[in-house]
Write an enzyme that holds these catalytic residues in place. Structure first.
Site, PDB file in Angstrom:
ATOM      1  N   GLU A 278       0.840  -1.204   0.000  1.00 27.02           N
ATOM      2  CA  GLU A 278       0.000   0.000   0.000  1.00 27.02           C
ATOM      3  C   GLU A 278       0.877   1.256   0.000  1.00 27.02           C
ATOM      4  O   GLU A 278       1.864   1.333   0.728  1.00 27.02           O
ATOM      5  CB  GLU A 278      -0.885  -0.012   1.248  1.00 27.02           C
ATOM      6  CG  GLU A 278      -1.761   1.213   1.416  1.00 27.02           C
ATOM      7  CD  GLU A 278      -2.451   1.242   2.765  1.00 27.02           C
ATOM      8  OE1 GLU A 278      -3.419   2.023   2.909  1.00 27.02           O
ATOM      9  OE2 GLU A 278      -2.047   0.496   3.680  1.00 27.02           O
ATOM     10  N   LYS A 340      -9.534   2.354  -2.895  1.00 26.26           N
ATOM     11  CA  LYS A 340     -10.013   1.848  -1.607  1.00 26.26           C
ATOM     12  C   LYS A 340     -11.379   2.446  -1.287  1.00 26.26           C
ATOM     13  O   LYS A 340     -11.569   3.654  -1.376  1.00 26.26           O
ATOM     14  CB  LYS A 340      -8.998   2.202  -0.520  1.00 26.26           C
ATOM     15  CG  LYS A 340      -9.294   1.626   0.850  1.00 26.26           C
ATOM     16  CD  LYS A 340      -8.172   1.985   1.815  1.00 26.26           C
ATOM     17  CE  LYS A 340      -8.394   1.371   3.191  1.00 26.26           C
ATOM     18  NZ  LYS A 340      -7.298   1.726   4.136  1.00 26.26           N
ATOM     19  N   CYS A 390      -5.317  -2.728   2.823  1.00 26.83           N
ATOM     20  CA  CYS A 390      -5.148  -2.623   4.277  1.00 26.83           C
ATOM     21  C   CYS A 390      -6.397  -3.058   5.036  1.00 26.83           C
ATOM     22  O   CYS A 390      -6.784  -4.220   5.049  1.00 26.83           O
ATOM     23  CB  CYS A 390      -4.727  -1.197   4.627  1.00 26.83           C
ATOM     24  SG  CYS A 390      -4.189  -0.988   6.344  1.00 26.83           S
TER      25      CYS A 390
END
Length: 520
Positions: A278, A340, A390
């Site tokens: 990430e 995301k 994540c």
């Protein structure tokens, strides 16, 4: 004369009341020790058995207090790793570390408190306490994973992540359903030891044993007929650069960080897909064609780099920032991207910003904007990938695109915020459960660890420890056909709970009929 349980409790000496609340805290701490990295599973059973015994015949208010103190024992030590993130910029945020953990724990403890209060109420309504505990605990865990932004961290089922035979049941009922079975078994066993009647003691222990045996037998059969690892398929290289969070966005170390990523990626060996963590690229890679062309030199002819990178877009309302994963080809072209969608409150955005005078822990950019939701990425001749950045990997049933099933899950993450604490281990446990639930292999690229490759049964095939740099070269494991949970999601959990209630109701009616027959 009958005396209510509430009056019994209130008439006790204060030391006795505090002893019960202390026991609830101890039970919560035992639950934490059953999670990764400790994984002492019997402690989870003891924790829920003790909680059931404490709640037995309690009033709703007393049960609420007991559940709340259990929650404090569960969440304060279980989430203490969060304090590490406040030390990255200790001069600005260090003073908030302890208040943040205590405040979050105090808020989350409401969920186990509600579970215990609801269980006590259901017991008084005639539902057996063990089933009441399992039902209410599961319902409030599910709510914790969905209310507001949701925070399904350290679910009961995750105590089984290092026990693969038992964990396989999550492929049918998901993690919430597996937690239901765990709590039910533990509560039955605990209540068996305080039962005055031999018949009840035996039936409770037998029921708990039958559930545990069924779960174990299912898992053993599933693993017995597991697919043999394939010698064909995409070859992947996972890069873990081990760059400290304090140095990640430092202009003075930017070039050395990039060179470290490149040097690790260029090590001898063949691969088809190169995987970076990430926000691995310290800048807006989509805006830097020269950098993308340079990175393309690392790739074989049809190779692809999947890397985390922030993105920005100018709109009429201002600049929009996204936390993204880009798929980059050998010629530097961006083949596809994923943004995301499940953002971290106060880390990536401030909820209710107009009302809360608070700052984000990361001040280099404005608030991130969420993407549209789970997506399956197709790039070149390679297996389709589902992406979870994540925090997104902790949400059961919300990782994979239902419209187009991927062949594997890529979890790009940056756990450098949490140092060498227990947080990254708990994060990995969540990711492994997603692999079992969906029947898909999972690859995790983490900046400072823990990077790992997990097969479709949740087994870790390769891993890089925390605070180490290196690469994993391995062939991508094969996916399984869609599991029951992948097809039906939490409807399978609802079916399990309704079936349990039906069996319990039938058993209660049979007992009443037998008592009436004996009295004639």
């Amino acid at each position: 004369m009958y005396v209510s349980s509430a009056h019994q409790f209130s008439s006790r000496k204060p030391v006795q009341s505090w002893a019960s609340l202390g026991a609830a805290i101890v039970a919560g701490v035992l639950f934490v020790l059953a999670l990764q990295p400790y994984s002492i599973l019997p402690l989870a059973l003891i924790a829920f058995a003790l909680l059931a015994v404490l709640v037995r015949r309690a009033s709703g208010f007393i049960a609420f207090r007991l559940g709340y103190f259990f929650g404090l024992g569960q969440f304060v030590p279980g989430l203490f790793w969060i304090t590490e993130s406040f030390q990255v910029e200790a001069d600005r945020f260090g003073w908030l570390a302890l208040p943040a953990v205590l405040g979050l724990s105090a808020l989350l403890s409401v969920f186990p408190a509600l579970a215990c209060a609801l269980a006590a109420r259901m017991e008084r309504a005639g539902l057996p306490l063990a089933l009441s505990m399992a039902t209410s605990w599961t319902a409030t865990e599910w709510l914790r994973g969905h209310v507001l932004t949701g925070f399904p961290w350290n679910l009961a089922a995750y105590t089984l992540s290092d026990w693969p035979v038992a964990a396989q049941a999550s492929s049918v009922f998901g993690s919430y359903g597996l937690g239901f079975l765990l709590v039910l078994c533990a509560a039955l066993a605990g209540l068996a030891f305080v039962s005055a009647a031999d018949g009840k003691r035996i039936s409770r222990l037998a029921t708990a044993g039958a559930i545990a045996l069924s779960v174990t037998a299912f898992g053993a059969m599933r693993l017995l007929f597991a697919d043999v690892p394939s010698e064909r398929g995409a070859q992947i290289r996972v890069v873990q650069p081990n760059i400290a969070q304090s140095a990640k966005w430092d202009d003075a170390t930017r070039n050395s960080n990039i060179l470290k990523l490149i040097a690790l990626s260029a090590q001898p060996g063949d691969f088809d897909i190169l995987l970076w963590p990430e926000t691995a690229w310290p800048g807006f890679l989509a805006e830097d064609a020269g950098a993308r062309a340079m990175l393309g030199w690392l790739l074989p002819e049809t190779g692809v780099l999947l890397t985390g990178s922030p993105e920005r877009e100018e709109t009429g309302a201002g600049t929009v920032y996204r936390n993204a994963v880009l798929a980059i080809s050998r010629d530097g072209t961006i083949l596809t991207r994923y943004a995301k969608h499940h953002l971290v409150p106060f880390g990536e955005y401030v909820p209710w910003r107009s009302l809360l005078p608070l700052q984000r822990l990361v001040q280099s950019l404005g608030d991130f904007t969420p993407g549209p939701g789970p997506r399956t990425l197709a790039f070149g001749p390679h297996p389709y990938a589902g992406i979870a950045i994540c925090y997104e990997i902790i949400f059961p049933g919300h990782v994979v695109d239902d419209a187009i099933r991927p062949d594997w899950i890529f979890n790009a993450t940056n756990d450098a915020w949490f140092g060498a604490s227990i947080g990254p281990w708990q994060h990995l446990a969540s990711a492994r459960m997603r692999a079992i639930e969906e029947g898909l292999p999972l690859v995790r690229a983490a900046n400072t660890g823990i990077s790992a490759v997990v097969d479709s049964y949740g087994a870790t095939l390769a891993m890089l420890e925390i605070d180490t740099s290196g690469v994993i070269d391995i062939r991508l494991p094969r996916p399984l056909p869609a599991t029951i949970y992948a097809r039906f999601g939490d409807w399978a959990l609802l079916f399990l709970m309704l079936t349990s209630w039906a069996i319990s109701g039938y058993w209660a009616r049979q007992q009443q009929a037998n008592l009436k027959g004996a009295s004639k």
